[in-house]
Design an enzyme around this catalytic site. Structure first.
Site, short mmCIF file in Angstrom:
data_model
loop_
_atom_site.label_atom_id
_atom_site.label_comp_id
_atom_site.label_asym_id
_atom_site.label_seq_id
_atom_site.Cartn_x
_atom_site.Cartn_y
_atom_site.Cartn_z
CB SER A 69 -41.21 -41.36 37.58
OG SER A 69 -42.42 -42.07 37.42
CD GLU B 256 -2.98 -1.01 0.13
OE1 GLU B 256 -3.19 0.11 -0.37
OE2 GLU B 256 -3.57 -2.04 -0.24
#
Length: 828
Positions: free
Chosen positions: A371, A85
């Site tokens: 149960s 860049e």
């Protein structure tokens, strides 16, 4: 003078022009401080307890973003970015003078800046200070304003600070802002772990992220990587050999750029985080930066749970008979019994399975527990704080029993196997999950006490006890898997209420801790001795034998307590069990309530629980719940629970909470001498050859049918062979009333509806009868055509006469003696 005047005009003109140009360039020029004024919405990283990513929360209008410190950015990534860049980044003043002049010349020729160079500093100025509209404008004014801002940036910030800002905010494609987000998106790891090849690929993306996206255009991405590596070599950042090795390295991309692990758990964490942000202003202020949320989940355990569930559901779908069992869903919760940490949570086997409503979190959805609720019920009965508490040795009658609910309805529970088991101890009744004793227990303790204890343990869906009836003893009230699992944790940890915990820590990107949960204040909700006895019963493989047989899937390779549950019509089945430090609950069924086919808690949920427990605890030492003080062991007769007597043939060691030990000898077993000629008690005149010693049971009348069916001798039957017995009367008259007894006195309460206060009229008959008519005060109350010829009559104040008449097969009529009872009116 003319020259001076002309010069003045020129100066004024130039000054005016300068002011105009300055106004043109500098009007509403952003301040450098605006860099931090509108940051990108941060993403939130949710990880497991070891820092492994579960999910990254991304803003709806943004993308994945997390800024990191300079030291966390690899040198290769910095160098690759500079080489690509802005090769003179550390030498230039933030400006590319040649590029600016070229842009100005082109602008003068074509009216639009269609070419021009930008340094990294200029890109920061353009992309993060200028407005979106100006950023898109291709004009000389925009270029000059960008240049001014770049020059100001260079004076305000160091080169390292500018480069760090660029790397943390630049868009790399794939909804990823900054190198940290890009590293996770493309490689599934943090930026600090990137190597040279991976750094080069990322550095090449910003110029054209869509074109160089390695997921959509892998060849172009690889070609671009090669260009970056050549630029790095040319700049002296790498050697030729390093470049070649990086070019040859095969890149391993993340299989899923936006993975989500444990989705139901993640959604719960997000809700909890929202609550924290609302309550804690400090966290809310810091949330403008990226957050890391470290949760309680263990991702390894989570993967084990998911795999085990999938395997079990596959087995159930591919049953040998070819029809399958119609089980499409299951859920699992694993909790640390001391801290409440949620270590694993599977809400469904597939969150994205719309056909089976996979997005519904079945760990939170209320369902009937069957149960599995019984340990809470029996814990209330064992409470030593009440008068005459029950014990694990308390005898209960598992015979057909009809109850009257609070709304006056008749309720006759049945056991899962459809059988009666006669007198059983509380230990065997709970461990073998017998239904009739459970309803007897609830009738004994009352709905209010049961619901109160369930609520204290953390079951939050059972609100008003008046909304339920005796069927709640068998799971008739809906609870969530998470709540029921946390309730069981109190049995494991000695009676303390557990608060499930999802989040261990919230920190910012600098590693500063913003939130840590405080240690839970221990709230005792259950006597530790009751918790220990329940744990002892639920871990007793011998006591489970009646209901499940020996060495069932409920038994582990270490001590563990466990209970199953199955609801009516196979809508739900459960298994919840624990060791001292880990409690695991499993639910299996269908979220839309479609019934399963022939699947119980043992065959559906229990294999999941068993395999997960063995996997999670592998390599850990065996432990068991600490034996608290105040529990004594005593030898008792079973199942009566009385002290051993000379006639008792069955003894066992039983644990008792101090003060609840039996003080009376066993009264269940009686050795008697029978006259083999008539089956009655031998008399003094019975010759020795007809005398036989037998064992008789002293049980109430409601156990008679069970005793006769199972060949058991009842003491009452023998005693009723005497002249004043009811059976003697029955033999003489053909029929007699067993209950109520003559002269019985009852009390009628005005607090309850009459239909909820009834007495049971039972009979004994000699020979076959075809019809029995029940009479009360001269009026026909009920007519029965089939045994056992009994009726229920609601109490009414006053004196009453009750008798029955019956028909024999030959048409003859028989009548019982009249029984007189008194019903006293209770206080208003």
């Amino acid at each position: 003078m003319r020259i001076v005047r002309l010069a003045s005009i020129v100066v004024l003109f130039l000054a005016g022009a300068g002011l105009v140009i300055a106004a043109w360039l500098l009007a509403d020029l952003p301040a450098i401080s605006d860099l931090d004024a509108n940051p990108l919405p941060p993403s939130i990283r949710i990880t497991d307890r070891h820092g492994r990513l579960l999910y990254e929360v991304i803003g709806q209008d943004s993308g994945r973003y997390a800024a990191i410190d300079w030291e966390e950015i690899p040198l290769y990534l910095r160098q690759a970015t500079i080489a690509t860049e802005d090769q003179t980044f550390y030498e230039n003043p933030g400006l590319d003078v040649v590029g600016i002049l070229r842009a100005a010349w082109i602008n003068l020729r074509g009216g639009e800046t269609i070419a021009g160079g930008s340094t990294i500093t200029q890109q920061v100025a353009r992309n993060f200070l200028l407005s979106a509209d100006e950023r898109q404008a291709r004009t000389l004014r925009r270029k000059l304003r960008e240049t001014i801002l770049a020059w100001q940036l260079t004076r305000a910030l160091s080169k390292d600070e500018i480069l760090r800002y660029y790397l943390n905010h630049t868009y790399y494609g794939g909804l990823s802002y900054g190198v940290e987000a890009a590293a996770h998106t493309y490689f599934g790891k943090p930026a600090s772990e990137l190597d040279l090849a991976e750094c080069a690929l990322l550095a090449g993306l910003p110029q054209a992220p869509a074109i160089y996206n390695p997921y959509t255009y892998p060849d172009k991405a690889k070609e671009r990587q090669g260009v970056v590596l050549q630029l790095m070599e040319a700049r002296g950042f790498t050697t030729p050999q390093e470049r070649r090795l990086a070019e040859q390295e095969p890149l391993s991309y993340a299989e899923d750029p936006y993975p989500i692990e444990a989705p139901h758990f993640v959604m719960m964490v997000r809700s909890e985080l929202d609550r924290l942000l609302e309550m804690d202003t400090h966290i809310a202020e810091e949330s403008q930066d990226a957050l890391a949320v470290r949760t309680t989940l263990d991702l390894d355990w989570q993967h084990h749970a998911e795999a085990i569930i999938q395997s079990q559901l596959t087995r159930l779908r591919e049953a040998e008979e070819g029809l399958g069992h119609n089980v499409n869903n299951a859920a699992l919760v694993a909790l640390d019994t001391h801290s409440g940490d949620v270590l694993a949570l599977v809400g469904s086997p597939d969150y994205f399975d719309a056909q089976n409503q996979g997005a519904i979190n079945m760990a939170l959805a209320p369902r009937q527990p069957g149960s599995a609720i019984k340990p809470v019920l029996y814990a209330a009965a064992l409470d030593p704080g009440q008068a005459s508490p029950w014990t694990a040795a308390t005898m209960l009658l598992d015979v057909t029993t009809t109850f009257t609910t609070q709304d006056g309805k008749v309720y006759t529970p049945e056991n899962y196997d459809g059988q009666e088991h006669g007198p059983v101890s509380l230990r065997d009744a709970l461990a073998s999950s017998l239904n009739i004793p459970a309803v007897l227990t609830l009738e004994h303790i009352g709905l209010e006490r049961f619901v109160a204890l369930a609520t204290r343990l953390g079951i939050e869906t059972l609100a008003d006890p008046h909304d339920y009836d005796l069927s709640i003893a068998l799971g008739g009230g809906a609870v969530s898997l998470l709540d029921l699992t946390r309730a069981y944790a109190a049995f494991a940890n000695g009676g303390f209420r557990l608060e499930p915990r999802l989040i261990l820590e919230v920190s910012n990107l600098h590693g500063e801790t913003l939130y840590q949960p405080t240690e839970q204040a221990l709230e005792r909700v259950l006597d530790e001795r009751v918790a220990w006895v329940i744990s002892d019963v639920l871990s007793d493989d011998q006591a489970r034998m009646l209901g499940f047989g020996r060495n069932s899937v409920l038994r582990l390779d270490r001590p563990a307590a466990v209970k199953t549950g199955t609801t009516t019509n196979f809508h739900d089945n459960w298994t919840i069990g624990y060791t001292p430090d880990l409690v695991v609950g499993v639910w299996a069924g269908n979220s839309d309530y479609r019934p399963m086919r022939d699947v119980s808690g043992v065959s559906g949920a229990a294999p999941i629980w068993h395999q997960f427990m063995r996997t999670a605890l592998a390599g850990q030492p065996e432990t068991w719940v600490t034996h608290p003080p105040g529990i004594n062991v005593l030898q008792v007769c079973t199942p009566s629970g009385g002290l051993p007597s000379p006639d008792c043939p069955y003894l066992r060691q039983e644990w008792f909470i101090a003060g609840s030990e039996p003080t009376e000898p066993d009264r269940l077993y009686h050795q008697v001498v029978i006259d083999t000629l008539n089956g009655r008690l031998a008399s003094a005149d019975t010759p020795p050859e007809r005398r036989q010693v037998r064992l008789a049971l002293d049980l109430p009348a409601q156990a008679r049918a069970w005793a006769q069916k199972n060949g058991q001798l009842l003491l009452n039957d023998l005693l009723q062979g005497s002249a004043d017995s009811q059976d003697s009367t029955a033999s003489e008259t053909g029929i007699a009333i067993l209950t109520p007894t003559n002269g019985a006195i009852y009390r009628h309460s005005k607090e309850y509806a009459s239909q909820s206060q009834q007495i049971h009229i039972t009979t004994a008959a000699a020979g076959n009868l075809t019809q029995v008519t029940f009479w009360v005060d001269g009026q026909v109350w009920q007519v029965d055509n089939v045994p056992p010829f009994d009726a229920w009559w609601p109490l009414q104040p006053g004196s009453h006469r009750i008798w029955v008449t019956a028909s024999r097969p030959d048409g003859a009529q028989v009548t019982s003696p009249v029984v007189q009872i008194t019903v006293e009116a209770g206080l208003p």
